[in-house]
Each structure stands twice: as structure tokens, then as C-alpha cells.
Design a protein around this motif. Structure first.
Motif, short mmCIF file in Angstrom:
data_model
loop_
_atom_site.label_atom_id
_atom_site.label_comp_id
_atom_site.label_asym_id
_atom_site.label_seq_id
_atom_site.Cartn_x
_atom_site.Cartn_y
_atom_site.Cartn_z
N LEU A 153 1.13 -1.34 0.31
CA LEU A 153 -0.09 0.34 0.40
C LEU A 153 0.88 1.35 0.34
CD1 LEU A 153 -2.71 1.43 -0.02
CD2 LEU A 153 -2.72 0.93 2.31
N ASP A 154 2.14 1.30 0.67
CA ASP A 154 3.11 2.31 0.88
C ASP A 154 2.98 2.49 -0.58
OD1 ASP A 154 2.13 2.81 3.68
OD2 ASP A 154 4.19 2.29 4.27
N LYS A 155 4.16 1.79 -1.34
CA LYS A 155 4.84 1.35 -2.52
C LYS A 155 3.78 2.29 -3.21
CE LYS A 155 6.89 -0.95 -6.11
NZ LYS A 155 7.27 -2.14 -6.50
N PHE A 156 2.56 1.80 -3.51
CA PHE A 156 1.57 1.83 -4.49
C PHE A 156 1.21 3.71 -4.22
CE2 PHE A 156 -3.46 2.89 -4.99
CZ PHE A 156 -3.37 3.02 -6.59
N TYR A 157 0.70 3.78 -3.01
CA TYR A 157 0.22 5.29 -2.79
C TYR A 157 1.68 6.68 -3.11
CZ TYR A 157 -2.11 9.24 -0.40
OH TYR A 157 -2.75 10.59 -0.42
N GLY A 158 2.87 5.91 -2.56
CA GLY A 158 3.84 6.55 -2.81
C GLY A 158 4.30 6.77 -4.12
N LEU A 159 3.94 5.96 -5.53
CA LEU A 159 4.29 5.94 -6.61
C LEU A 159 3.18 7.15 -7.57
CD1 LEU A 159 4.66 2.67 -7.75
CD2 LEU A 159 6.14 4.24 -7.72
N LEU A 160 2.34 7.66 -6.73
CA LEU A 160 0.99 8.21 -7.42
C LEU A 160 1.66 9.80 -7.50
CD1 LEU A 160 -2.46 6.69 -6.33
CD2 LEU A 160 -1.21 6.25 -7.65
N ASP A 161 1.43 10.26 -8.26
CA ASP A 161 1.43 11.98 -8.54
C ASP A 161 0.27 12.53 -7.37
OD1 ASP A 161 -1.20 12.12 -9.61
OD2 ASP A 161 0.07 12.64 -11.71
N ASP A 162 0.34 13.87 -7.32
CA ASP A 162 -0.70 14.17 -6.12
C ASP A 162 -2.04 14.83 -6.98
OD1 ASP A 162 1.63 15.48 -4.48
OD2 ASP A 162 1.77 17.35 -5.35
N GLU A 163 -2.14 14.42 -8.21
CA GLU A 163 -3.70 14.79 -8.70
C GLU A 163 -4.13 13.55 -8.79
OE1 GLU A 163 -7.15 15.31 -10.11
OE2 GLU A 163 -5.55 17.24 -9.67
N GLN A 164 -3.25 12.71 -8.09
CA GLN A 164 -4.06 10.77 -8.23
C GLN A 164 -4.15 10.95 -7.20
OE1 GLN A 164 -0.39 8.89 -10.45
NE2 GLN A 164 -2.02 7.96 -11.92
N LYS A 165 -3.47 10.86 -6.02
CA LYS A 165 -3.63 11.40 -4.76
C LYS A 165 -4.78 12.57 -4.49
CE LYS A 165 0.58 10.79 -3.57
NZ LYS A 165 2.55 11.18 -2.30
N ALA A 166 -4.64 12.70 -4.97
CA ALA A 166 -5.97 14.18 -4.09
C ALA A 166 -7.30 13.10 -5.30
CB ALA A 166 -6.20 15.08 -5.25
N ARG A 167 -8.04 12.27 -6.07
CA ARG A 167 -8.21 12.25 -6.51
C ARG A 167 -8.69 10.78 -5.59
NH1 ARG A 167 -6.78 12.25 -11.92
NH2 ARG A 167 -6.48 10.93 -12.10
N LEU A 168 -8.03 9.70 -5.19
CA LEU A 168 -7.86 8.27 -4.88
C LEU A 168 -8.64 9.27 -2.69
CD1 LEU A 168 -7.85 5.28 -3.90
CD2 LEU A 168 -5.84 6.07 -3.11
N ASN A 169 -8.28 9.51 -2.56
CA ASN A 169 -8.11 10.21 -1.08
C ASN A 169 -10.28 10.86 -1.40
OD1 ASN A 169 -6.04 9.65 -0.01
ND2 ASN A 169 -4.80 11.56 -0.56
N ALA A 170 -10.32 11.74 -2.40
CA ALA A 170 -11.84 12.39 -2.30
C ALA A 170 -12.38 11.01 -2.67
CB ALA A 170 -11.46 13.01 -3.87
N LEU A 171 -12.44 10.04 -2.67
CA LEU A 171 -13.17 9.04 -3.07
C LEU A 171 -13.55 8.65 -1.97
CD1 LEU A 171 -14.14 7.34 -5.57
CD2 LEU A 171 -12.36 5.58 -5.03
N ALA A 172 -12.69 8.48 -0.96
CA ALA A 172 -12.53 7.93 0.63
C ALA A 172 -14.08 8.92 0.93
CB ALA A 172 -11.72 8.06 1.26
N GLU A 173 -13.31 10.30 0.88
CA GLU A 173 -14.41 11.43 1.65
C GLU A 173 -15.91 11.00 1.25
OE1 GLU A 173 -14.59 14.54 4.15
OE2 GLU A 173 -13.01 13.35 3.93
N ASN A 174 -15.77 11.21 0.00
CA ASN A 174 -17.41 11.29 -0.84
C ASN A 174 -18.20 9.98 0.07
OD1 ASN A 174 -16.96 13.34 -1.95
ND2 ASN A 174 -16.60 11.76 -4.06
N GLN A 175 -17.47 9.09 0.57
CA GLN A 175 -18.30 8.02 0.91
C GLN A 175 -18.29 8.34 2.35
OE1 GLN A 175 -17.61 3.70 -0.25
NE2 GLN A 175 -16.59 4.02 -1.83
#
Length: 296
Positions: A153-175
Motif C-alpha cells: 500500500l505504501d509503495k502504490f500510494y508513493g508512486l501516485l502523483d499529487d492529482e492521483q492522490k487527491a482523487r483517491l482521497n476524495a473517493l474516500a471522503e465522498n463515501q
């Protein structure tokens, strides 16, 4: 949380871990704590309640209820236990390297679920020390599972750019917002740090009346009660009431919580075993009858 269902502690253990870590759905995971230790000591189920979880009779007929422990332990197949890799991929639109890392995370998720399922009890246990032993085994498997998932999980998240991290985090925030809209009163603080209800207060008077304790036994009981109270304090203090915004951060909080819960179970279990060793068979039977009686 569901607590104890028959002889099984935390029936949806892995789902609760990844629902919180990935989606921020915190009520399932954080709903477990001291009340479950209390239920391990004063098991709410009597023998008749547990008969339905026993193996089949040799004649092939099941006991009343027909439930088998292994049927309650969950499905660890990829379609059920695996992380929603496709949904994550649709959200972040991964590169080739990120897709490979996401695949590693999906495989780790499946392995973690299998570890937890393997820790399901093989038989019904009817005594308090054995219930806490089963509880400890279950939490130890959850700790191992988190250790399996954390590096990929740390590896995958660390490979994401800031925009991708924002989209993933926003998905959780919406839920989380949708869950809050459905039940605005459901909070981590409420489920995890709530005051101990009266039903979980120690039935000291009933124990004294039923068991007719000696001074030595009374001292061992006091040690057990002190260990139980200390466990309740530590678990309440380990509640995570501040919202963690990223999956790695939430999984880190999961690991911390499980470590505290595991130590609490170990401490109470040691004191319980010492107290139990002082009891006669008749006193043990009287002690085990307290939980079902109070639950009724």
C-alpha cells in the motif's frame, strides 16, 4: 461492530480493516474494544446457544441451528476479500508501473484475508480463558494481515502523483460524507470511546454470592478486575478521533489500535488464567453461568 457471534470474535475482520484503510469507513473497525474483552470473560452464550455451531453428528444430522464455525469465518476468495482494484484503477488512472504496484497490493490483500480466515476457531470453546485465547489468536492474525498489506500500500500510494492522490482521497471522503448523511450520530468517538455501559460493569456481588470466594481467590479476582479496568482505559485512550486523510495513514492507525487491543487481551487473559486456576470445578461452572444469565 458485531462483537462475538457464537464462538467467533470479529466475523468481518478483514473487511473492516480495508473498509477503513481504503474508504475511510470507520464505524465497523473502531466499534471493537473493551466491551468485546468483557464479553470474552462473561460469554453471553450458554451451551444450548452454541450447539448449532458444533460439527455435524456422526449420523450426518446437524445440531439445532445448523451453523458451522467455518461458514461464519467469511469468504477469502479474490472476488470477496480482494481490494476493489478495478475501482481504484478507474479513479487514479494508473501508469504501467502504478498498475503493477496496484496488482501487488491486490495480491497482498488476498493473502491477508487468508491469514485472518485461517485464524478462525476450529471448535466451540465454553470457558472464559479459552475465549480470550481465541480472541488473542484472531487479533494476532489481524496484526499479521496489516503487516502484509502495509508495504505494498505504501509503495502504490508513493508512486501516485499529487492529482492521483487527491482523487483517491476524495473517493474516500465522498463515501464518508454519504455514511454520515445516513447516520449522523455514528462517530468514532461514540463507538470507540463511549463510556462503559452498566451491562459491562463487573458483577462483583454476584460472583461473591455464587462462588463463595476465599481470601486468596478474592485477591486474584481483584487483580483481574484491575487488569480489565486498565485495558478499558488504554483502549479508550487509543481511539482515533481525528480523521486521517490518506489510506497509508489510516492503515497505520489500524496497526496501532490492534497493537493496543492485543496487549490489552494478553494482560487480561494472564490475570484471568491466574484467577481461574484458584477455582474449583464447581466454582468455574458457576462463573461461566454468569454471562448467559446476565445476557438473558
Amino acid at each position: 461492530g458485531y462483537g462475538w457471534v457464537g464462538p467467533l470474535f470479529w466475523p468481518f475482520a478483514y473487511n473492516d480493516i480495508y473498509d477503513y484503510a481504503i474508504w475511510g469507513d470507520d464505524i465497523g473497525f473502531w466499534g471493537y474494544g473493551y466491551p468485546d474483552i468483557y464479553a470474552g470473560i462473561f460469554g453471553p452464550y450458554g451451551y444450548d446457544d452454541l450447539r448449532g455451531y458444533l460439527p455435524e453428528r456422526r449420523t450426518g444430522r446437524r445440531y439445532r441451528g445448523g451453523g458451522r464455525i467455518e461458514q461464519m469465518c467469511g469468504n477469502d476468495s479474490r472476488s470477496v476479500a480482494g481490494l476493489p482494484v478495478d475501482q481504484i484503477a478507474d479513479t487514479v488512472q494508473p501508469t504501467e508501473a502504478q498498475s503493477a504496484a496496484l496488482g501487488e497490493l491486490g495480491n497482498a490483500s488476498l493473502a491477508a484475508a487468508q491469514v485472518i480466515r485461517a485464524a478462525c476457531p476450529a471448535q466451540v470453546v465454553l470457558t472464559a480463558p479459552n475465549r480470550l485465547a481465541a480472541m488473542q489468536q484472531r487479533i494476532e492474525a489481524m496484526v499479521t494481515a496489516v503487516g502484509i498489506v502495509k508495504p505494498p500500500l505504501d509503495k502504490f500510494y508513493g508512486l501516485l502523483d499529487d492529482e492521483q492522490k487527491a482523487r483517491l482521497n476524495a473517493l474516500a471522503e465522498n463515501q464518508r460524507k454519504e455514511a454520515a448523511a445516513r447516520d449522523p450520530n455514528a462517530t468514532v468517538a461514540q463507538s470507540c470511546g463511549a463510556a462503559q455501559p452498566a451491562m459491562q460493569e463487573w458483577p462483583t456481588g454476584e460472583i461473591e454470592a455464587r462462588l463463595q470466594l476465599s481470601d486468596t481467590q478474592r485477591g486474584a479476582l481483584q487483580v483481574l478486575q484491575d487488569a480489565s479496568a486498565d485495558a478499558a482505559r488504554k483502549l479508550k485512550a487509543a481511539c482515533q478521533t481525528n480523521e486521517a486523510m490518506t489510506p497509508p495513514a489510516r492503515l497505520a492507525f489500524v496497526a496501532k489500535r490492534l497493537d493496543v487491543m492485543l496487549q490489552a487481551v494478553k494482560d487480561v487473559r494472564a490475570a484471568l488464567q491466574n484467577f481461574y486456576a484458584t477455582l474449583s470445578d464447581e466454582q468455574k461452572a458457576q462463573f461461566e453461568a454468569i454471562g448467559p444469565k446476565r445476557s438473558a
